[in-house]
Every structure is written in C-alpha cells, then in structure tokens.
Write a protein that holds these residues in place. Structure first.
Motif, PDB file in Angstrom:
ATOM      1  N   ALA A   1       0.814  -1.214   0.000  1.00  0.00           N
ATOM      2  CA  ALA A   1       0.000   0.000   0.000  1.00  0.00           C
ATOM      3  C   ALA A   1       0.850   1.268   0.000  1.00  0.00           C
ATOM      4  CB  ALA A   1      -0.940   0.009   1.200  1.00  0.00           C
ATOM      5  N   GLN A   2       2.134   1.146   0.325  1.00  0.00           N
ATOM      6  CA  GLN A   2       3.011   2.319   0.353  1.00  0.00           C
ATOM      7  C   GLN A   2       3.551   2.682  -1.034  1.00  0.00           C
ATOM      8  OE1 GLN A   2       3.244   4.189   3.147  1.00  0.00           O
ATOM      9  NE2 GLN A   2       1.713   2.676   3.795  1.00  0.00           N
ATOM     10  N   ALA A   3       3.324   1.822  -2.029  1.00  0.00           N
ATOM     11  CA  ALA A   3       3.765   2.136  -3.391  1.00  0.00           C
ATOM     12  C   ALA A   3       2.894   3.247  -3.968  1.00  0.00           C
ATOM     13  CB  ALA A   3       3.682   0.894  -4.268  1.00  0.00           C
ATOM     14  N   ARG A   4       3.391   3.895  -5.021  1.00  0.00           N
ATOM     15  CA  ARG A   4       2.630   4.973  -5.671  1.00  0.00           C
ATOM     16  C   ARG A   4       1.623   4.385  -6.652  1.00  0.00           C
ATOM     17  NH1 ARG A   4       3.715   8.882  -2.073  1.00  0.00           N
ATOM     18  NH2 ARG A   4       5.961   8.899  -1.623  1.00  0.00           N
ATOM     19  N   VAL A   5       0.538   5.110  -6.875  1.00  0.00           N
ATOM     20  CA  VAL A   5      -0.552   4.587  -7.709  1.00  0.00           C
ATOM     21  C   VAL A   5      -0.145   4.238  -9.149  1.00  0.00           C
ATOM     22  CG1 VAL A   5      -2.466   5.548  -6.389  1.00  0.00           C
ATOM     23  CG2 VAL A   5      -1.310   6.972  -8.095  1.00  0.00           C
ATOM     24  N   PRO A   6       0.825   4.942  -9.760  1.00  0.00           N
ATOM     25  CA  PRO A   6       1.191   4.549 -11.127  1.00  0.00           C
ATOM     26  C   PRO A   6       1.689   3.113 -11.249  1.00  0.00           C
ATOM     27  CG  PRO A   6       1.991   6.761 -10.685  1.00  0.00           C
ATOM     28  CD  PRO A   6       1.506   6.204  -9.381  1.00  0.00           C
ATOM     29  N   GLN A   7       2.133   2.525 -10.134  1.00  0.00           N
ATOM     30  CA  GLN A   7       2.667   1.169 -10.187  1.00  0.00           C
ATOM     31  C   GLN A   7       1.612   0.149 -10.602  1.00  0.00           C
ATOM     32  OE1 GLN A   7       5.401  -0.012  -7.096  1.00  0.00           O
ATOM     33  NE2 GLN A   7       4.633  -2.110  -7.071  1.00  0.00           N
ATOM     34  N   ILE A   8       0.357   0.394 -10.263  1.00  0.00           N
ATOM     35  CA  ILE A   8      -0.675  -0.599 -10.585  1.00  0.00           C
ATOM     36  C   ILE A   8      -1.790  -0.064 -11.482  1.00  0.00           C
ATOM     37  CG2 ILE A   8      -0.263  -1.835  -8.442  1.00  0.00           C
ATOM     38  CD1 ILE A   8      -2.980  -0.696  -7.451  1.00  0.00           C
ATOM     39  N   MET A   9      -1.761   1.217 -11.823  1.00  0.00           N
ATOM     40  CA  MET A   9      -2.847   1.748 -12.645  1.00  0.00           C
ATOM     41  C   MET A   9      -2.791   1.192 -14.066  1.00  0.00           C
ATOM     42  SD  MET A   9      -1.685   5.652 -13.592  1.00  0.00           S
ATOM     43  CE  MET A   9      -0.401   5.969 -14.821  1.00  0.00           C
ATOM     44  N   ARG A  10      -3.958   1.106 -14.681  1.00  0.00           N
ATOM     45  CA  ARG A  10      -4.028   0.762 -16.096  1.00  0.00           C
ATOM     46  C   ARG A  10      -3.842   2.056 -16.890  1.00  0.00           C
ATOM     47  NH1 ARG A  10      -6.193  -3.397 -18.976  1.00  0.00           N
ATOM     48  NH2 ARG A  10      -7.199  -4.244 -17.115  1.00  0.00           N
ATOM     49  N   PRO A  11      -2.786   2.156 -17.706  1.00  0.00           N
ATOM     50  CA  PRO A  11      -2.540   3.400 -18.441  1.00  0.00           C
ATOM     51  C   PRO A  11      -3.698   3.741 -19.385  1.00  0.00           C
ATOM     52  CG  PRO A  11      -0.621   1.956 -18.515  1.00  0.00           C
ATOM     53  CD  PRO A  11      -1.753   1.144 -17.957  1.00  0.00           C
ATOM     54  N   LEU A  12      -3.879   5.009 -19.642  1.00  0.00           N
ATOM     55  CA  LEU A  12      -4.955   5.445 -20.530  1.00  0.00           C
ATOM     56  C   LEU A  12      -4.843   4.783 -21.892  1.00  0.00           C
ATOM     57  CD1 LEU A  12      -7.365   7.226 -21.210  1.00  0.00           C
ATOM     58  CD2 LEU A  12      -5.767   9.084 -21.761  1.00  0.00           C
ATOM     59  N   ALA A  13      -3.627   4.604 -22.395  1.00  0.00           N
ATOM     60  CA  ALA A  13      -3.430   4.005 -23.720  1.00  0.00           C
ATOM     61  C   ALA A  13      -3.966   2.577 -23.791  1.00  0.00           C
ATOM     62  CB  ALA A  13      -1.951   4.028 -24.093  1.00  0.00           C
ATOM     63  N   LYS A  14      -4.105   1.906 -22.644  1.00  0.00           N
ATOM     64  CA  LYS A  14      -4.586   0.533 -22.619  1.00  0.00           C
ATOM     65  C   LYS A  14      -6.002   0.430 -22.043  1.00  0.00           C
ATOM     66  CE  LYS A  14       0.030  -1.504 -22.202  1.00  0.00           C
ATOM     67  NZ  LYS A  14       0.911  -2.412 -21.409  1.00  0.00           N
ATOM     68  N   THR A  15      -6.672   1.571 -21.964  1.00  0.00           N
ATOM     69  CA  THR A  15      -8.007   1.621 -21.368  1.00  0.00           C
ATOM     70  C   THR A  15      -9.080   1.769 -22.433  1.00  0.00           C
ATOM     71  OG1 THR A  15      -7.163   2.624 -19.315  1.00  0.00           O
ATOM     72  CG2 THR A  15      -9.495   2.932 -19.802  1.00  0.00           C
ATOM     73  N   VAL A  16     -10.126   0.981 -22.320  1.00  0.00           N
ATOM     74  CA  VAL A  16     -11.302   1.154 -23.186  1.00  0.00           C
ATOM     75  C   VAL A  16     -12.088   2.336 -22.643  1.00  0.00           C
ATOM     76  CG1 VAL A  16     -13.441   0.137 -24.012  1.00  0.00           C
ATOM     77  CG2 VAL A  16     -11.417  -1.298 -23.742  1.00  0.00           C
ATOM     78  N   CYS A  17     -12.219   3.395 -23.432  1.00  0.00           N
ATOM     79  CA  CYS A  17     -12.910   4.597 -22.967  1.00  0.00           C
ATOM     80  C   CYS A  17     -13.648   5.256 -24.127  1.00  0.00           C
ATOM     81  CB  CYS A  17     -11.915   5.579 -22.337  1.00  0.00           C
ATOM     82  SG  CYS A  17     -10.655   6.170 -23.501  1.00  0.00           S
ATOM     83  N   TYR A  18     -14.422   6.280 -23.802  1.00  0.00           N
ATOM     84  CA  TYR A  18     -15.075   7.073 -24.852  1.00  0.00           C
ATOM     85  C   TYR A  18     -14.629   8.521 -24.684  1.00  0.00           C
ATOM     86  CZ  TYR A  18     -18.417   9.162 -28.003  1.00  0.00           C
ATOM     87  OH  TYR A  18     -18.980   9.857 -29.049  1.00  0.00           O
TER      88      TYR A  18
END
Length: 241
Positions: free
Chosen positions: A93-110
């Motif tokens: 839990a002490q790691a920063r959020v970018p370590q586990i986030m799904r990058p926008l480039a790999k996200t299904v979005c509109y």
C-alpha cells in the motif's frame, strides 16, 4: 508416412540463428587458417587473421551478449516479482498509484470529439464499447480530462427501467440524478495525483459511497489529462495476491 508439420516459435528461430552464427564463425576461422598456412606466407596468414578475427568475434560477441543479457534481465525481473509477492498488503500500500494503474493508452474509454458533449452520444454507442473484459467505461472530454465512469450495470438498470438505447447520455444522467445516482468526480470515481500512495487512494475511494474506481491525473484534479485508472478489482488483487 509424412511427418507432421511443426510450427517454430520466435525463440526456436533465434536459437537456430545463434547456432548457425557460432558454427559458421568457427568454420570460417578454421578454413581461412588452413588456407593461409597451406598457400600463404606467414605475413599473409597474419593479415588474414587480423581482418577476419574481429568480424567473427563481433558475431559471436553479439550472440553471447543477446543471450546472456536477456537471461540477466529475466532473472532480475523474476527476483523483483518474487520480492513483491513477499510484501504484506500494508507494505504494498506504500507504493505509488502509477505502479498498478491501467494506463490510458490501454483503457477502453469514450472520448468526446472537440465541441461535443453529453447530448451528442447515445446509449447504444457507449454500450458497444463494453466487452467481457471491459465492463466499465470512462468518459473523457476532448482533452482527455475525466468526466464520468459508467458501468455496464448503469446501462442495464436504465434500460430495464424503460430507457432506450437511442437516448443520449444526457437523458440517462438526468434520469439517474433524480434517483441520487451520479457518475462524475467524487461520485462515480475519485481522482488522485500520481504521487499518492495506493493505500491513501484506497482510503479515499472507500470514503466515497458507491465508488469503485480511482482515476489518476498529474496533480489530482479533473481538469487534467487522465493518466490511468485503478478499479476496485485491480486494487484488491494487488493488495491481497
């Protein structure tokens, strides 16, 4: 009886190329050595070796560097993965959020085209982006700033209550707002900065009723480009694997 066809993998091809380079290098050196000793003078033999040896050595060196370098890289990666697996949920839990986030480039979005908004897209268009692997969809403005997070359950509930696929997103949002259901910042998702720890982001999400998603921007505002997002499922898998 005909032999069955075998499909070579990229690794098989690389291994074959490496073996041929090593064999050809050795054969070339040996052949030139024999020819030089048999027909040439001592100076001729020395000249030939001075020209050929650097070329053959570079071939062999390239092969060795590739294989041993790759093994070292894979070994280091494996050690890092094993180290992470040994960490407790509190330590992870002490790691920063970018370590586990799904990058926008790999996200299904509109993403709204420039000048377009909630009245310009219908429910059918948004639902078409959902798949078995993507059951929720971030809605972004033309600058990639986050606007809403919509789940497949949101559409299903709306349609079950009498809504139509031809209705615009604006109609759905207005109808659900009457039922105290909203999907924007602080409602359908929370926004955190890229410097926030995973633990703090988790706490913020849990303090927001009905929220299951964490959006990440550079400094944690909804006026910035979305960098990535973390679902409650992704978060749980990371903390408790």
């Amino acid at each position: 009886m005909a032999k069955p066809n075998t499909v070579q993998t990229p690794i098989d091809v690389r291994n074959k190329v490496a073996r041929w380079i090593l064999v050809c290098s050795g054969t070339l050196i040996g052949a030139l050595a024999v020819a030089a000793i048999w027909k040439g003078t001592d100076n001729t033999a020395l000249s030939i070796f001075n020209m050929v040896l650097p070329v053959a050595a570079s071939w062999v060196g390239t092969v060795l560097a590739f294989y041993f370098g790759r093994e070292s890289f894979e070994s280091a990666n494996q050690q890092v993965r094993e180290l992470i697996d040994r960490l407790s949920p509190e330590e992870r839990a002490q790691a920063r959020v970018p370590q586990i986030m799904r990058p926008l480039a790999k996200t299904v979005c509109y993403k709204y085209p420039f000048g377009k908004g909630d009245t310009d897209v219908d429910i059918k268009t948004l639902r078409a982006k959902l798949t078995d692997d993507a059951s929720r969809i971030p809605i972004l403005d033309s600058n990639n700033a986050p606007l809403y997070m919509l789940h497949s359950s949101t559409f299903n509930r709306y349609l079950a209550s009498g809504g139509k696929e031809t209705d615009t997103l604006a109609v759905l949002l207005a109808a659900d707002k009457e039922e105290n259901l909203e999907y924007g910042p602080g409602k359908g998702f929370v926004i955190v900065s890229e410097s926030m720890t995973i633990g703090d982001a988790k706490n913020l999400m849990e303090q927001t009723p009905g929220c299951l998603d964490i959006f990440v921007t550079k400094s944690g505002t909804n006026k910035e480009e979305l960098l990535g997002w973390i679902s409650n499922i992704r978060l749980s898998k990371y903390l408790h694997k």
